[in-house]
Design a protein around this motif. Structure first.
Motif, PDB file in Angstrom:
ATOM      1  N   LEU A 139       1.172  -1.559  -0.299  1.00 17.86           N
ATOM      2  CA  LEU A 139       0.031  -0.131  -0.419  1.00 17.86           C
ATOM      3  C   LEU A 139       0.782   1.401  -0.046  1.00 17.86           C
ATOM      4  O   LEU A 139       0.311   2.656  -0.549  1.00 17.86           O
ATOM      5  CB  LEU A 139      -0.787  -0.179   1.195  1.00 17.86           C
ATOM      6  CG  LEU A 139      -1.742  -1.354   1.112  1.00 17.86           C
ATOM      7  CD1 LEU A 139      -3.097  -0.632   2.372  1.00 17.86           C
ATOM      8  CD2 LEU A 139      -3.059  -1.428   0.407  1.00 17.86           C
ATOM      9  N   ALA A 140       2.516   1.025   0.814  1.00 16.48           N
ATOM     10  CA  ALA A 140       2.988   2.375   0.313  1.00 16.48           C
ATOM     11  C   ALA A 140       4.151   3.018  -0.497  1.00 16.48           C
ATOM     12  O   ALA A 140       4.481   3.717  -0.608  1.00 16.48           O
ATOM     13  CB  ALA A 140       3.814   2.069   1.761  1.00 16.48           C
ATOM     14  N   ARG A 141       3.778   1.963  -1.695  1.00 12.53           N
ATOM     15  CA  ARG A 141       4.803   1.761  -3.059  1.00 12.53           C
ATOM     16  C   ARG A 141       3.368   2.253  -3.568  1.00 12.53           C
ATOM     17  O   ARG A 141       3.647   3.129  -3.924  1.00 12.53           O
ATOM     18  CB  ARG A 141       4.422   0.071  -3.332  1.00 12.53           C
ATOM     19  CG  ARG A 141       5.777   0.153  -4.175  1.00 12.53           C
ATOM     20  CD  ARG A 141       5.997  -1.108  -5.437  1.00 12.53           C
ATOM     21  NE  ARG A 141       6.093  -1.927  -4.263  1.00 12.53           N
ATOM     22  CZ  ARG A 141       6.390  -3.266  -4.373  1.00 12.53           C
ATOM     23  NH1 ARG A 141       5.530  -3.891  -5.175  1.00 12.53           N
ATOM     24  NH2 ARG A 141       6.096  -4.347  -3.874  1.00 12.53           N
ATOM     25  N   ASP A 243      -7.737  12.277  -2.641  1.00 10.84           N
ATOM     26  CA  ASP A 243      -6.724  12.124  -2.572  1.00 10.84           C
ATOM     27  C   ASP A 243      -5.900  10.342  -2.255  1.00 10.84           C
ATOM     28  O   ASP A 243      -6.372   9.999  -1.545  1.00 10.84           O
ATOM     29  CB  ASP A 243      -5.970  12.859  -1.225  1.00 10.84           C
ATOM     30  CG  ASP A 243      -6.145  12.467  -0.137  1.00 10.84           C
ATOM     31  OD1 ASP A 243      -5.857  11.757   0.437  1.00 10.84           O
ATOM     32  OD2 ASP A 243      -7.481  13.108   0.461  1.00 10.84           O
ATOM     33  N   GLU A 244      -4.562  10.680  -2.448  1.00 11.45           N
ATOM     34  CA  GLU A 244      -4.011   9.378  -2.724  1.00 11.45           C
ATOM     35  C   GLU A 244      -4.611   8.711  -1.172  1.00 11.45           C
ATOM     36  O   GLU A 244      -4.111   7.461  -0.855  1.00 11.45           O
ATOM     37  CB  GLU A 244      -3.052   8.741  -3.592  1.00 11.45           C
ATOM     38  CG  GLU A 244      -2.559   7.625  -3.030  1.00 11.45           C
ATOM     39  CD  GLU A 244      -0.534   7.682  -3.716  1.00 11.45           C
ATOM     40  OE1 GLU A 244      -0.211   6.941  -4.245  1.00 11.45           O
ATOM     41  OE2 GLU A 244      -0.694   8.610  -4.408  1.00 11.45           O
ATOM     42  N   HIS A 245      -3.708   9.322  -0.362  1.00 10.31           N
ATOM     43  CA  HIS A 245      -3.610   8.992   1.176  1.00 10.31           C
ATOM     44  C   HIS A 245      -4.349   8.725   1.625  1.00 10.31           C
ATOM     45  O   HIS A 245      -4.003   7.800   2.074  1.00 10.31           O
ATOM     46  CB  HIS A 245      -2.600  10.541   1.678  1.00 10.31           C
ATOM     47  CG  HIS A 245      -2.683   9.677   3.286  1.00 10.31           C
ATOM     48  ND1 HIS A 245      -1.372   8.849   3.504  1.00 10.31           N
ATOM     49  CD2 HIS A 245      -2.586   9.882   4.267  1.00 10.31           C
ATOM     50  CE1 HIS A 245      -1.246   9.166   5.648  1.00 10.31           C
ATOM     51  NE2 HIS A 245      -2.736   9.799   5.314  1.00 10.31           N
ATOM     52  N   THR A 246      -5.264   9.058   1.911  1.00  8.92           N
ATOM     53  CA  THR A 246      -7.038   9.029   2.450  1.00  8.92           C
ATOM     54  C   THR A 246      -6.763   7.243   1.796  1.00  8.92           C
ATOM     55  O   THR A 246      -8.007   6.983   2.179  1.00  8.92           O
ATOM     56  CB  THR A 246      -7.760   9.791   1.445  1.00  8.92           C
ATOM     57  OG1 THR A 246      -7.314  10.860   2.738  1.00  8.92           O
ATOM     58  CG2 THR A 246      -9.152   9.811   2.774  1.00  8.92           C
ATOM     59  N   GLU A 252      -6.311  -0.047   3.997  1.00 10.19           N
ATOM     60  CA  GLU A 252      -5.855  -0.656   5.249  1.00 10.19           C
ATOM     61  C   GLU A 252      -6.922  -0.956   5.882  1.00 10.19           C
ATOM     62  O   GLU A 252      -6.260  -1.662   7.130  1.00 10.19           O
ATOM     63  CB  GLU A 252      -4.150   0.219   5.460  1.00 10.19           C
ATOM     64  CG  GLU A 252      -3.226  -0.612   6.177  1.00 10.19           C
ATOM     65  CD  GLU A 252      -1.869   0.061   6.966  1.00 10.19           C
ATOM     66  OE1 GLU A 252      -2.042  -0.258   7.734  1.00 10.19           O
ATOM     67  OE2 GLU A 252      -2.242   1.392   5.307  1.00 10.19           O
ATOM     68  N   SER A 253      -6.932   0.065   6.297  1.00 14.23           N
ATOM     69  CA  SER A 253      -8.304  -0.070   7.785  1.00 14.23           C
ATOM     70  C   SER A 253      -9.743  -1.198   7.015  1.00 14.23           C
ATOM     71  O   SER A 253     -10.049  -1.728   7.939  1.00 14.23           O
ATOM     72  CB  SER A 253      -8.747   1.170   7.848  1.00 14.23           C
ATOM     73  OG  SER A 253     -10.345   1.487   6.721  1.00 14.23           O
ATOM     74  N   ARG A 254      -9.563  -1.383   5.879  1.00 20.25           N
ATOM     75  CA  ARG A 254     -10.553  -2.194   5.782  1.00 20.25           C
ATOM     76  C   ARG A 254     -10.126  -3.938   5.626  1.00 20.25           C
ATOM     77  O   ARG A 254     -11.007  -4.760   5.891  1.00 20.25           O
ATOM     78  CB  ARG A 254     -11.105  -2.157   4.951  1.00 20.25           C
ATOM     79  CG  ARG A 254     -11.965  -1.201   3.536  1.00 20.25           C
ATOM     80  CD  ARG A 254     -13.723  -0.542   4.853  1.00 20.25           C
ATOM     81  NE  ARG A 254     -13.637   0.401   4.027  1.00 20.25           N
ATOM     82  CZ  ARG A 254     -13.391   1.733   4.207  1.00 20.25           C
ATOM     83  NH1 ARG A 254     -12.736   2.031   6.156  1.00 20.25           N
ATOM     84  NH2 ARG A 254     -14.654   2.828   4.284  1.00 20.25           N
ATOM     85  N   SER A 255      -8.787  -3.921   5.683  1.00 20.90           N
ATOM     86  CA  SER A 255      -7.816  -5.375   5.126  1.00 20.90           C
ATOM     87  C   SER A 255      -8.732  -6.288   6.142  1.00 20.90           C
ATOM     88  O   SER A 255      -8.941  -7.492   6.044  1.00 20.90           O
ATOM     89  CB  SER A 255      -6.752  -4.954   5.380  1.00 20.90           C
ATOM     90  OG  SER A 255      -6.241  -4.254   5.926  1.00 20.90           O
ATOM     91  N   ARG A 256      -8.220  -5.363   7.705  1.00 21.80           N
ATOM     92  CA  ARG A 256      -8.322  -6.572   8.795  1.00 21.80           C
ATOM     93  C   ARG A 256      -8.013  -8.084   8.189  1.00 21.80           C
ATOM     94  O   ARG A 256      -8.589  -9.050   8.651  1.00 21.80           O
ATOM     95  CB  ARG A 256      -9.526  -7.010   9.037  1.00 21.80           C
ATOM     96  CG  ARG A 256     -10.571  -5.172   8.678  1.00 21.80           C
ATOM     97  CD  ARG A 256      -9.521  -4.764   9.957  1.00 21.80           C
ATOM     98  NE  ARG A 256     -10.446  -3.671  10.751  1.00 21.80           N
ATOM     99  CZ  ARG A 256     -10.369  -1.956  11.176  1.00 21.80           C
ATOM    100  NH1 ARG A 256      -9.058  -2.602  12.304  1.00 21.80           N
ATOM    101  NH2 ARG A 256     -11.389  -1.406  11.608  1.00 21.80           N
TER     102      ARG A 256
END
Length: 258
Positions: A139-141, A243-246, A252-256
């Motif tokens: 995700l951070a890539r 925006d991309e960051h949000t 990431e918050s949905r991944s669980r």
């Protein structure tokens, strides 16, 4: 003028043919209203197989349906049929543009979702306990630099449809929607795509797209669309952010991950 690969009545009327296509398409509500209204004047139709892909796990075909309208013009719909749903049954999607059908086809999984492995920099093979670490790293890539090839293609309507299918409460508001009414060209980039295990012991897919719009005043606006199946019932869901960051934070918050 009918499709020889279609098992339905080869002599069905154009009206019946249209009703069948619109009735079985999962996304028929997403077609522009102007196109649906024009199709109401169709006098005749012709269908042809445009592309086909078959593998051990995925079957995918694209058909082009062309209609002769009462005003003498022609209009085409692009139908994507595949078995990439949760239960493997055949599903259908309709698009007004070939580029949209090709993009939808590219989003389908191309191989098995289970048993994938990845290797750390120290050579150790990652297991399920490392899934969250791997997903966070992906995700951070950063997105590789790509030229923006804007295409004038009813872009204001494309922006309207992207915003309309967003289900998140914090989607872009009316101010952004008004600006995007000035869009005359756009470009779509896939920034991220991955399947991973989530709560409940099942796999969920995450895909991130940037919809880049060029406005009449020369400015640029991007919408970041997150598509995922990390919903309680595994259904497909779209979320849109400014925006991309949000957008990446939402993924990431949905991944669980387990």
């Amino acid at each position: 003028m009918n499709d020889p690969q279609d098992p339905h009545d080869p002599y069905e009327t154009t009206e019946t043919h249209l009703e069948r296509l619109l009735g079985r398409a999962l996304n028929s509500f997403d077609l522009p209203d102007s196109i649906v209204e024009r199709l109401g004047t169709a006098l005749a139709h012709s269908s042809a197989l445009h592309s086909s892909h078959h593998s051990a796990s995925l079957h995918r075909t694209t058909h082009r349906h062309t209609y002769l309208l009462a005003d003498g013009s022609a209009l085409s719909l692009w139908e994507l049929a595949h078995n990439a749903g949760r239960d493997g049954t055949e599903q259908f999607e309709l698009y007004a543009e070939e580029s949209e059908a090709r993009l939808a086809a590219s989003r389908l999984p191309t191989g098995p979702l289970h048993g994938w492995t990845a290797e750390r920099s120290d050579g150790r093979v990652l297991d399920e306990d490392d899934d969250l670490e791997l997903l966070s790293a992906l995700l951070a890539r950063p997105i590789p630099a790509q030229p923006r090839m804007y295409v004038p293609d009813n872009s204001a309507d494309h922006a309207r449809r992207v915003l309309r299918r967003a289900e998140n409460a914090d989607r872009p508001g009316e101010r952004t929607a008004r600006r995007l009414r000035l869009a005359f060209a756009h470009h779509i980039t896939q920034a991220f795509g991955r399947h991973c295990p989530v709560e409940g012991g099942r796999d969920a897919g995450f895909t991130l797209y940037e919809h880049q719009f060029l406005l009449l005043d020369g400015s640029e606006v991007s919408l970041w669309e997150v598509e995922h199946t990390a919903t309680p019932d595994g259904r497909h869901m779209c979320e849109v952010y400014e925006d991309e960051h949000t957008a990446r934070g939402a993924m990431e918050s949905r991944s669980r991950v387990r």
